[in-house]
Motif scaffolding. Structure first.
Motif, PDB file in Angstrom:
ATOM      1  N   LYS A   1       2.350   4.362   3.905  1.00 56.08           N
ATOM      2  CA  LYS A   1       1.195   5.196   4.236  1.00 56.08           C
ATOM      3  C   LYS A   1       1.261   5.630   5.692  1.00 56.08           C
ATOM      4  O   LYS A   1       0.974   6.752   6.034  1.00 56.08           O
ATOM      5  CB  LYS A   1      -0.081   4.387   3.987  1.00 56.08           C
ATOM      6  N   ASN A   2       1.670   4.694   6.517  1.00 60.90           N
ATOM      7  CA  ASN A   2       1.711   5.013   7.946  1.00 60.90           C
ATOM      8  C   ASN A   2       2.585   3.992   8.678  1.00 60.90           C
ATOM      9  O   ASN A   2       2.631   2.828   8.318  1.00 60.90           O
ATOM     10  CB  ASN A   2       0.301   4.967   8.532  1.00 60.90           C
TER      11      ASN A   2
ATOM     12  N   VAL B   1       0.959   0.328   3.857  1.00 66.05           N
ATOM     13  CA  VAL B   1       1.303   0.899   2.549  1.00 66.05           C
ATOM     14  C   VAL B   1       0.012   1.151   1.775  1.00 66.05           C
ATOM     15  O   VAL B   1      -1.040   0.581   2.091  1.00 66.05           O
ATOM     16  CB  VAL B   1       2.223  -0.049   1.748  1.00 66.05           C
ATOM     17  N   TYR B   2       0.109   2.014   0.788  1.00 63.97           N
ATOM     18  CA  TYR B   2      -1.049   2.250  -0.065  1.00 63.97           C
ATOM     19  C   TYR B   2      -1.334   0.986  -0.870  1.00 63.97           C
ATOM     20  O   TYR B   2      -0.397   0.304  -1.337  1.00 63.97           O
ATOM     21  CB  TYR B   2      -0.800   3.443  -0.988  1.00 63.97           C
ATOM     22  N   ALA B   3      -2.600   0.678  -1.016  1.00 58.10           N
ATOM     23  CA  ALA B   3      -3.011  -0.576  -1.642  1.00 58.10           C
ATOM     24  C   ALA B   3      -2.364  -0.747  -3.008  1.00 58.10           C
ATOM     25  O   ALA B   3      -2.368   0.180  -3.831  1.00 58.10           O
ATOM     26  CB  ALA B   3      -4.537  -0.599  -1.774  1.00 58.10           C
ATOM     27  N   GLY B   4      -1.787  -1.918  -3.232  1.00 53.24           N
ATOM     28  CA  GLY B   4      -1.193  -2.241  -4.521  1.00 53.24           C
ATOM     29  C   GLY B   4       0.168  -1.624  -4.758  1.00 53.24           C
ATOM     30  O   GLY B   4       0.708  -1.738  -5.856  1.00 53.24           O
ATOM     31  N   THR B   5       0.727  -0.954  -3.745  1.00 54.20           N
ATOM     32  CA  THR B   5       2.036  -0.315  -3.908  1.00 54.20           C
ATOM     33  C   THR B   5       2.903  -0.626  -2.695  1.00 54.20           C
ATOM     34  O   THR B   5       2.434  -1.214  -1.725  1.00 54.20           O
ATOM     35  CB  THR B   5       1.907   1.215  -4.029  1.00 54.20           C
TER      36      THR B   5
END
Lengths: 201, 387
Positions: free
Chosen positions: B299-300, B291-295
């Motif tokens: 992401k993949n 996941v995108y950092a902090g969320t």
């Protein structure tokens, strides 16, 4: 030109026939014996997806026969879901890994203790036993619903703990904890406590 | 003196190759796409595509009538119409000159495109592979199709599995299982049914053996939406060398296979998602859900798998991630979903022998368009210079 037309129309009919033909037929495959767990991990549930319920004392599931329905006290962290088809309910321990309890009821003796024990052993790839060997495998848990006969089997990394209960109304209940060795061992103490809380509502 | 009437075959041929038929076919296709899209809200993608696009006729079940009414040509019929129309037009107006070559190439590309869609409809098989970290799997499963399996435990290490597709059970009264002495008589077939324990007041079950004798089977309407599954169930009577082994209920709703024994040979019957066995196995070594950092925004997703193909002496690791499927031995493995808190990876597996046809046809059409544009431009420039 007439010849071309005929060829074209014939080709069209052949294409339509090919599209309409059925590819379904009986197929034969030789495979290695299946893993002991009946359902492959991640196998999508069939029928209506069960709804998760909170832990604690669970309400009695729908009445399966003319007799009384089985109730139990759910251990902390466990969840239960009413399953479709032959499953009266499915219980999930909180432990990580592949382990779950299926609750199934049948009317009558359901083939008897020995036949069921050998059926469960076959599921784990174990050889059948004779009636004389039953007593040494059987443990007993007392509950308000009656005496629960408990059997445990393990083979090739899989483990099964089954509670077998015959009720005065003539129903036979099976509570089967099945899965991988480690998570089943982890859930087993709670499962044994659960068997002790069985009652007929 | 009046001209003699045009023969019927000639008139049919002219109609088949006409531009009017092209326009009608295209208009019908547009209407079908619209209807199919609208229907997806209540039928799901699979159900809508089956009813509108993968059918010769769109039927309407009028509630008050015991039969269905044909209300619209289905996608298969319209597609065939367009395919024949384009091909007939190509043959009829065959005028192989350099100036028309672009048009012929475009027509050929369109024909190939439509033929490719028919090929996909007829031969494409879409399945799933559900695999947990550390697990090794050598089959894929259809999420829609069901099969009845008869497992013959021949030796301690292997089983012989005979698979009978539900579609064969649906239309057959008796099925001989090749390679076995078994003939399966289909007593009653339910496309969708619920099972419940039989009450004393219920009529006797069709089953005379197994747990089915204690079970009540109630037919249910067939479901087609994406998040519902039919519980296909069937009463069957195995007959071996003229001897009946009773009537059994086989259903995915039964927790255990239904087993009978003949001369020491054990046969277990069960219903399951249709399986396609592979000549190789796949092990899931790792699954990642980044996941995108902090969320919590994905992401993949990626699955690191190991392919083991003993016949080819092949052992290798492959990373499957979004938009980067594994293409192997005619199948394409896409990262489709995941479960069990990231321990389970769900791969969509597509086998389509004609998967290259759309790419080839698009390339041909592009070539034809460029050629036609170039020739038209050259002709226009020549005319301008001449003027």
């Amino acid at each position: 030109m007439q010849k071309t037309n005929s060829l074209f129309l014939t080709s069209g009919l052949a294409l339509a026939a090919a599209l309409g033909c059925n590819r379904d037929q009986v197929q034969s495959t030789r495979v290695e014996k299946a893993a002991p767990a009946a359902m492959p991990p991640g196998h999508p549930p069939m029928g209506t997806p069960p709804a998760a319920m909170p832990a604690g004392a669970v309400p009695p599931p729908p009445q399966p026969t003319g007799g009384q329905a089985l109730q139990w006290l759910l251990p902390k962290g466990w969840t239960t879901a009413q399953a479709g088809g032959m499953r009266f309910a499915t219980l999930k321990p909180p432990a990580q890994g592949n382990a779950e309890v299926s609750v199934v009821t049948l009317s009558g003796p359901a083939g008897g203790e020995l036949a069921n024990v050998n059926r469960w052993r076959a599921q784990l790839g174990l050889p059948p036993i004779e009636a004389a060997g039953l007593a040494s495998l059987r443990k007993v848990v007392q509950s308000k619903a009656g005496t629960v006969a408990v059997f445990e089997f393990a083979n090739s990394g899989s483990r099964m703990v089954v509670g077998l209960l015959s009720t005065p109304a003539g129903n036979t209940w099976f509570l089967k904890l099945l899965g991988e060795d480690v998570p089943v061992n982890h859930a087993k103490p709670d499962f044994m406590k659960l068997l002790g809380t069985l009652s007929l509502g | 003196m009046a001209d003699p009437p045009t023969p019927l075959p000639r008139r049919l041929w002219d109609a088949l190759a006409s531009l009017e038929l092209t326009l009608i076919s295209l208009a019908l296709l547009m209407a079908l796409v619209l209807l199919c899209t609208l229907a997806q809200t209540r039928l799901g993608i699979f159900g809508a595509v089956q009813i509108y696009m993968r059918s010769f006729i769109v039927w309407w079940q009028v509630p008050a009538l015991p039969f269905r009414l044909p209300v619209f040509p289905g996608g298969v019929l319209v597609g065939l119409m367009l395919l024949f129309n384009l091909t007939a037009a190509l043959i009829k107006r065959f005028d192989f000159t350099w100036g028309k070559s672009g048009l012929w190439i475009i027509h050929a590309g369109l024909i190939l495109l439509i033929a490719g869609e028919f090929s996909s409809g007829a031969f494409q098989v879409e399945t799933n592979m559900n695999i947990e970290v550390g697990q090794t799997v050598n089959f894929t499963e259809s999420s829609r199709d069901i099969e009845l399996t008869i497992t013959h435990s021949k030796d301690p290490s292997h089983d012989q599995i005979y698979s009978i597709p539900a579609s064969l059970l649906r239309r057959s009264e008796s099925i001989a299982v090749p390679g076995t002495p078994i003939t399966l008589r289909v007593k009653r077939y339910f496309e969708n049914a619920t099972l419940a324990m039989r009450e004393q007041t219920d009529p006797a079950s069709l089953a005379t053996a197994g747990v089915g004798a204690d079970v009540k089977v109630v037919a249910q309407p067939v479901v087609v939406s994406d998040n519902e599954m039919n519980q296909t169930s069937v009463f069957v009577e195995p007959v071996l060398k003229g001897q009946s082994f009773g009537t059994w209920l086989v259903s995915p709703g039964l927790a255990a296979p239904q087993t009978f024994v003949d001369e020491g040979q054990t046969y277990a019957m069960a219903m399951q998602h249709r399986r396609y066995y592979l000549p190789y196995s796949i092990t899931l070594k790792d699954f990642r859900h980044d996941v995108y950092a902090g969320t919590d925004i994905p992401k993949n997703f990626s699955s690191l798998v190991h392919i083991s193909h003993p016949a080819k002496n092949e052992e290798r690791d492959v990373l499957i991630y979004m938009n980067q499927p594994l293409r192997y031995e005619g199948r394409t493995f896409y990262q489709a979903s995941y479960g069990k808190e990231g321990k389970l990876s769900i791969l969509q597996v597509v086998q389509n022998p004609g998967w290259t046809l759309p790419y080839i046809s698009c390339g041909i059409i592009t070539l034809g368009l460029l050629l036609h544009f170039g020739l038209t431009l050259r002709r226009s420039l020549q005319q301008r210079r001449a003027a």
